[in-house]
Motif scaffolding. Structure first.
Motif, PDB file in Angstrom:
ATOM      1  N   ILE A 119     -36.482  21.413  37.354  1.00 53.33           N
ATOM      2  CA  ILE A 119     -36.071  20.039  37.645  1.00 53.33           C
ATOM      3  C   ILE A 119     -36.371  19.122  36.459  1.00 53.33           C
ATOM      4  N   GLU A 120     -37.536  19.318  35.842  1.00 52.16           N
ATOM      5  CA  GLU A 120     -37.898  18.512  34.672  1.00 52.16           C
ATOM      6  C   GLU A 120     -36.939  18.741  33.512  1.00 52.16           C
ATOM      7  N   ALA A 121     -36.405  19.959  33.397  1.00 53.63           N
ATOM      8  CA  ALA A 121     -35.519  20.299  32.279  1.00 53.63           C
ATOM      9  C   ALA A 121     -34.135  19.695  32.418  1.00 53.63           C
ATOM     10  N   LEU A 122     -33.750  19.297  33.626  1.00 55.25           N
ATOM     11  CA  LEU A 122     -32.382  18.815  33.861  1.00 55.25           C
ATOM     12  C   LEU A 122     -32.027  17.604  33.004  1.00 55.25           C
ATOM     13  N   GLY A 123     -32.960  16.673  32.860  1.00 58.90           N
ATOM     14  CA  GLY A 123     -32.675  15.462  32.082  1.00 58.90           C
ATOM     15  C   GLY A 123     -32.333  15.774  30.639  1.00 58.90           C
ATOM     16  N   ALA A 124     -33.113  16.673  30.031  1.00 57.74           N
ATOM     17  CA  ALA A 124     -32.855  17.049  28.643  1.00 57.74           C
ATOM     18  C   ALA A 124     -31.562  17.844  28.516  1.00 57.74           C
ATOM     19  N   LEU A 125     -31.302  18.713  29.477  1.00 52.26           N
ATOM     20  CA  LEU A 125     -30.067  19.504  29.437  1.00 52.26           C
ATOM     21  C   LEU A 125     -28.829  18.630  29.582  1.00 52.26           C
ATOM     22  N   LYS A 126     -28.947  17.582  30.379  1.00 51.73           N
ATOM     23  CA  LYS A 126     -27.797  16.697  30.591  1.00 51.73           C
ATOM     24  C   LYS A 126     -27.272  16.139  29.283  1.00 51.73           C
ATOM     25  N   ASP A 127     -28.164  15.882  28.345  1.00 51.38           N
ATOM     26  CA  ASP A 127     -27.770  15.278  27.070  1.00 51.38           C
ATOM     27  C   ASP A 127     -27.041  16.240  26.148  1.00 51.38           C
ATOM     28  N   VAL A 128     -27.152  17.541  26.399  1.00 47.71           N
ATOM     29  CA  VAL A 128     -26.531  18.525  25.500  1.00 47.71           C
ATOM     30  C   VAL A 128     -25.495  19.401  26.195  1.00 47.71           C
ATOM     31  N   LEU A 129     -25.403  19.309  27.515  1.00 48.69           N
ATOM     32  CA  LEU A 129     -24.520  20.178  28.294  1.00 48.69           C
ATOM     33  C   LEU A 129     -23.052  19.906  27.974  1.00 48.69           C
ATOM     34  N   SER A 130     -22.278  20.955  27.713  1.00 53.93           N
ATOM     35  CA  SER A 130     -20.843  20.776  27.520  1.00 53.93           C
ATOM     36  C   SER A 130     -20.164  20.582  28.878  1.00 53.93           C
ATOM     37  N   ALA A 131     -19.012  19.956  28.878  1.00 55.78           N
ATOM     38  CA  ALA A 131     -18.303  19.649  30.120  1.00 55.78           C
ATOM     39  C   ALA A 131     -17.855  20.914  30.849  1.00 55.78           C
ATOM     40  N   ASP A 132     -17.695  22.007  30.107  1.00 50.78           N
ATOM     41  CA  ASP A 132     -17.191  23.249  30.703  1.00 50.78           C
ATOM     42  C   ASP A 132     -18.298  24.184  31.196  1.00 50.78           C
ATOM     43  N   CYS A 133     -19.531  23.822  30.952  1.00 52.17           N
ATOM     44  CA  CYS A 133     -20.652  24.721  31.274  1.00 52.17           C
ATOM     45  C   CYS A 133     -20.973  24.719  32.761  1.00 52.17           C
ATOM     46  N   ILE A 134     -21.273  25.900  33.284  1.00 56.85           N
ATOM     47  CA  ILE A 134     -21.777  26.034  34.657  1.00 56.85           C
ATOM     48  C   ILE A 134     -23.293  26.103  34.588  1.00 56.85           C
ATOM     49  N   LEU A 135     -23.947  25.256  35.364  1.00 56.05           N
ATOM     50  CA  LEU A 135     -25.403  25.197  35.415  1.00 56.05           C
ATOM     51  C   LEU A 135     -25.864  25.785  36.748  1.00 56.05           C
ATOM     52  N   THR A 136     -26.814  26.711  36.696  1.00 58.98           N
ATOM     53  CA  THR A 136     -27.302  27.336  37.928  1.00 58.98           C
ATOM     54  C   THR A 136     -28.796  27.628  37.801  1.00 58.98           C
ATOM     55  N   ASP A 137     -29.439  27.927  38.932  1.00 61.12           N
ATOM     56  CA  ASP A 137     -30.857  28.268  38.921  1.00 61.12           C
ATOM     57  C   ASP A 137     -31.065  29.538  39.738  1.00 61.12           C
ATOM     58  N   VAL A 138     -32.318  29.967  39.872  1.00 62.22           N
ATOM     59  CA  VAL A 138     -32.602  31.189  40.642  1.00 62.22           C
ATOM     60  C   VAL A 138     -33.730  30.971  41.644  1.00 62.22           C
TER      61      VAL A 138
END
Length: 369
Positions: free
Chosen positions: A80-99
């Motif tokens: 959850i903490e990583a989501l903010g940082a990932l949002k700034d670099v995530l491409s529009a086509d990327c699928i984000l998932t967790d386990v």
């Protein structure tokens, strides 16, 4: 036309993340995998093992912008903490998932960050008592349920892409709402751990100085308390994250316990008989149901690759050594089991012999203790 190299990203590389990475490399050796972890040693090990191609500095590393899929495989709070940082670099086509095994908190965080169109929760129902990337395998998910919890905003196309991905892992995809997932796992996974821990602690509190209870504990006690040996850190996190659902299920369980206690004290044998009869009938509708109240069951779990003749080979090895099998089945929910194949025997000695024999043939085997 030259094939385009696909890039996959990982945040966290334990048993689950490492096994996904290993499966990816087995299926497509040319794919590029990048990762970061709280432990620099973990990423270095993964790099040396050839499971990843590059190490990222953190979830905000620009390299993550090249990923078609990113897997969040760290503890839930870290994901959850990583989501903010990932949002700034995530491409529009990327699928984000967790386990993770609890979905509601991360879905809430995803919604608040505006990532709902890219996120699909994931929970592979597979695991092992052995943790860490050193124990990752490229067949951990074979024939195991892999639950997907899409947001309301994610496209059907992206859901199908991740569903197809789980099929490539040879897993069994199952799509659920995150709320339904958390309620189900509260009942069939989370509460059983609380019950097992509480039962063990009850025996601890009531045992004599000679520890006679501990000395003779076996059979049913052993079977229903095995999961009490799970990681305290992990289960603290799960219980706090899913406390509403666990408490709701626990209320129903406590109602059953209190009623059973009262009926026993009242001498209501009819109620007690019906209680065991109804539980027996429902339990017998599950795979590997025991017949009657909990009895000692002689089961081993064997790690096998899903390929033609794999089960027949094991059955043949046992048969030629005159070992009778009571039951054999594929374990679809391996969240708290250690192997892909469950083999049940009539007696303890044949089970022990089978363990020695299969290990001699280089199978990875766990017994049910």
């Amino acid at each position: 036309m030259e094939k385009q190299t696909r890039t996959y990203g990982f945040f966290g590389l334990g048993l689950i993340g490492g096994s996904i990475a290993k499966s990816l490399k087995k299926k497509d050796p040319s794919c590029r995998i990048i990762a970061c972890s709280k432990s620099a040693e973990t990423c270095l090990n993964a790099l040396n093992l050839g499971l990843i191609d590059d190490i990222c500095s953190g979830p905000g590393d620009r390299a993550y912008s090249e990923c078609s899929m990113i897997f969040l495989c760290a503890p839930a709070e870290s994901n959850i903490e990583a989501l903010g940082a990932l949002k700034d670099v995530l491409s529009a086509d990327c699928i984000l998932t967790d386990v993770g095994s609890v979905k509601t908190p991360i879905h809430k965080a995803v919604r608040e960050l505006g990532l709902s169109s890219q996120f699909i929760g994931g929970h592979p129902m597979a695991g092992s008592e052995k943790t860490g990337i050193a124990n990752a395998t490229d067949h951990l998910f074979e024939n195991a349920y892999y639950i997907l919890t899409p947001t309301h905003d994610v496209s059907a196309l992206r859901l199908e892409a991740l569903r197809s991905f789980t099929l490539d892992l040879k897993a069994i995809p199952l799509v659920l709402d995150p709320e339904e997932h958390d309620f189900i796992t509260a009942a069939i996974s989370h509460l059983p751990h609380v019950i097992a821990a509480s039962l063990v602690n009850t025996v601890h509190d009531l045992d004599s100085e000679e520890e006679h209870m501990k000395m003779i504990a076996a059979g049913g006690f052993r079977d229903i308390t095995r999961i009490a040996s799970s990681s305290p850190v992990m289960w603290e996190s799960i219980c706090l994250e899913n406390h509403d659902n666990i408490a709701r299920v626990m209320d129903t369980f406590l109602d059953h316990m209190i009623k059973a206690r009262d009926k026993m004290c009242e001498g209501d044998g009819g109620y007690i008989n019906r209680m065991f009869e109804e539980s027996r009938d429902y339990r017998d509708s599950f795979s590997f149901a025991s017949h009657g109240p909990v009895k000692t069951r002689y089961i081993i779990y064997c790690d096998v690759i899903d390929e033609s003749g794999a089960i027949a080979m094991i059955a043949t090895v046992l048969a030629v050594n005159s070992i009778s099998i009571k039951n054999i089945s594929i374990v679809h929910n391996r969240d708290h089991e250690q192997g892909a194949l469950a083999i049940e025997f009539y007696e303890e000695e044949p089970m022990r012999k089978a363990v020695r024999l299969l290990r001699h043939h280089r199978y990875t085997v766990w017994d049910s203790e």
